[in-house]
Design a protein around this motif. Sequence first.
Motif, short mmCIF file in Angstrom:
data_model
loop_
_atom_site.label_atom_id
_atom_site.label_comp_id
_atom_site.label_asym_id
_atom_site.label_seq_id
_atom_site.Cartn_x
_atom_site.Cartn_y
_atom_site.Cartn_z
N GLU A 1 0.86 -1.19 0.00
CA GLU A 1 0.00 0.00 0.00
C GLU A 1 0.89 1.24 0.00
N ILE A 2 0.54 2.22 -0.82
CA ILE A 2 1.28 3.47 -0.75
C ILE A 2 0.94 4.18 0.56
N ALA A 3 1.90 4.92 1.08
CA ALA A 3 1.72 5.65 2.31
C ALA A 3 2.66 6.85 2.30
N GLY A 4 2.42 7.79 3.17
CA GLY A 4 3.27 8.98 3.26
C GLY A 4 3.48 9.36 4.71
N GLU B 1 -7.69 20.72 15.18
CA GLU B 1 -8.49 21.85 14.73
C GLU B 1 -8.93 21.67 13.28
N PHE B 2 -8.04 21.13 12.46
CA PHE B 2 -8.34 20.87 11.06
C PHE B 2 -8.23 19.38 10.80
N PRO B 3 -8.90 18.87 9.78
CA PRO B 3 -8.83 17.42 9.51
C PRO B 3 -7.40 16.96 9.24
N VAL B 4 -7.06 15.78 9.74
CA VAL B 4 -5.75 15.19 9.47
C VAL B 4 -5.72 14.66 8.04
N ASP B 5 -4.66 14.96 7.31
CA ASP B 5 -4.57 14.56 5.91
C ASP B 5 -4.31 13.06 5.74
N GLY B 6 -3.64 12.45 6.72
CA GLY B 6 -3.21 11.07 6.58
C GLY B 6 -4.29 10.06 6.89
N GLU B 7 -3.94 8.78 6.65
CA GLU B 7 -4.85 7.67 6.88
C GLU B 7 -4.30 6.78 8.01
N ASP B 8 -5.21 6.16 8.75
CA ASP B 8 -4.84 5.19 9.77
C ASP B 8 -4.64 3.83 9.09
N LEU B 9 -3.38 3.39 9.02
CA LEU B 9 -3.05 2.14 8.36
C LEU B 9 -2.73 1.03 9.38
N PHE C 1 -8.89 -4.56 6.24
CA PHE C 1 -8.58 -3.20 5.81
C PHE C 1 -9.17 -2.97 4.43
N GLU C 2 -9.94 -1.90 4.31
CA GLU C 2 -10.54 -1.55 3.01
C GLU C 2 -9.59 -0.60 2.28
N SER C 3 -8.98 -1.10 1.24
CA SER C 3 -8.01 -0.31 0.49
C SER C 3 -8.70 0.79 -0.31
#
Length: 428
Positions: A158-161, A180-188, A197-199
């Motif tokens: 899976e790609i991740a950053g 305060e603002f939405p987190v850009d990342g994903e919980d992997l 895990f739903e890709s």
Amino acid sequence: LEHNGALVKGNGFLVDDLTDKGLEFIENNKAEPFFLYLPYNTPHSPMQVPDEFWNKMKNKSLNFLSDTNDDEDLKFTKAALAMVENIDYNVGRITDKIKKLNLEDNTIIIYLSDNGPNAYRWNGNMKGKKGNVDEGGVRTPFYIQWTKHIPKGLELNEIAGGIDILPTLCGLLSIPYSTEFPVDGEDLSALLLGNKFESKDRFLFNHWNGKTSVRSQKYRLDNENRLYDITVDRAQKNDISNENPNLANKFLEAKRKWENETITTTKQNDDRAFTLGYPKAIYTQLPARDGEAHGTIERSNRWPNDSFFTNWNSVNDSITWNVDVLEEGNFQVEMYYTCPPKDLGSVVELSFGDSKITAKIIEAFDSHLIGKEHDRVLRMESYVKEFKPLNLGIITLPKGKGTLTLKALEMPNKAVADFRLLQFKKVD
């Protein structure tokens, strides 16, 4: 170097020294939860590395070379590889310490890098290097260990950053968080723990100096809007945008949307100043790196990282910083300088609005440039030297933004001084 803002001398090779401090921190905090962030400065120019590691590498033949550029500097490459082996050694010291203290099963260890190689060398047949947004410029290693939780040898495609690290760590530890603002990342974390895990076919955006590329699980749209199937074309040689116009337009639309939301807004509102006098800090440094020279003053090198100002030859010259004083206060100020005996006697003034302090340079200190003797390859950056602190006095700074100015009121000889930094210490 500095410790809690105060200038200090390091001990030996920097990566070894930083590791020593990390090991000491672990030992001192072994009985309670701790967080250690240990960012090494290698492999990076200047290409310096201890003899122990250089001697193992300098005469080796290399089986893997750059496949994108015929001008690879093999000595530079060997120095970088020697640095990497030194990193391996020091990471091993950290993991050995964790094991020795029986903390391994209760400690999450992450190892990652920040960008591609800093010169042309073998890069897994990926296009690019540090400084661009192709696959080889931004794809980096990432290892994570949590014994008895994350399966040994697990390899994920899976790609991740970097944006995914915070939500994933919180997911692993079941820690709720609110921002305060939405987190850009994903919980992997589910991927790491082997849970369902739903890709998602998500986009990751890479930006550097006005250039943007977009990566999905399968494709990358480069800075010039060419589309590549990275799963079969890591070298980015076969542009498939004309064969897949709808797909290319999807990437292009995402790219434009991201740039409009992120870059355009930032440029329009980016009037940020250097902060001075953070209420919870004792010290603030304003180095030459962040200053702007006026008149005849020049940088010791075009790269600002470790540069200093020289050629200060006129009372009409000045150095300025755009600053934001966060809290009104009194600050003891030291100016780090060099000056040969023949140029003693200049009077310098530091001002911010109506606040001013002056001091006379009466002690000679003229050190030579150092560092070249340790370079395995001649550096691009400035060579450095020792600097002497001059007590400018105590200045009262009001809260708010403005221009901090350093200039000479009197210059009896041909030059004022070479300048390295201002150090502010908060006083009652």
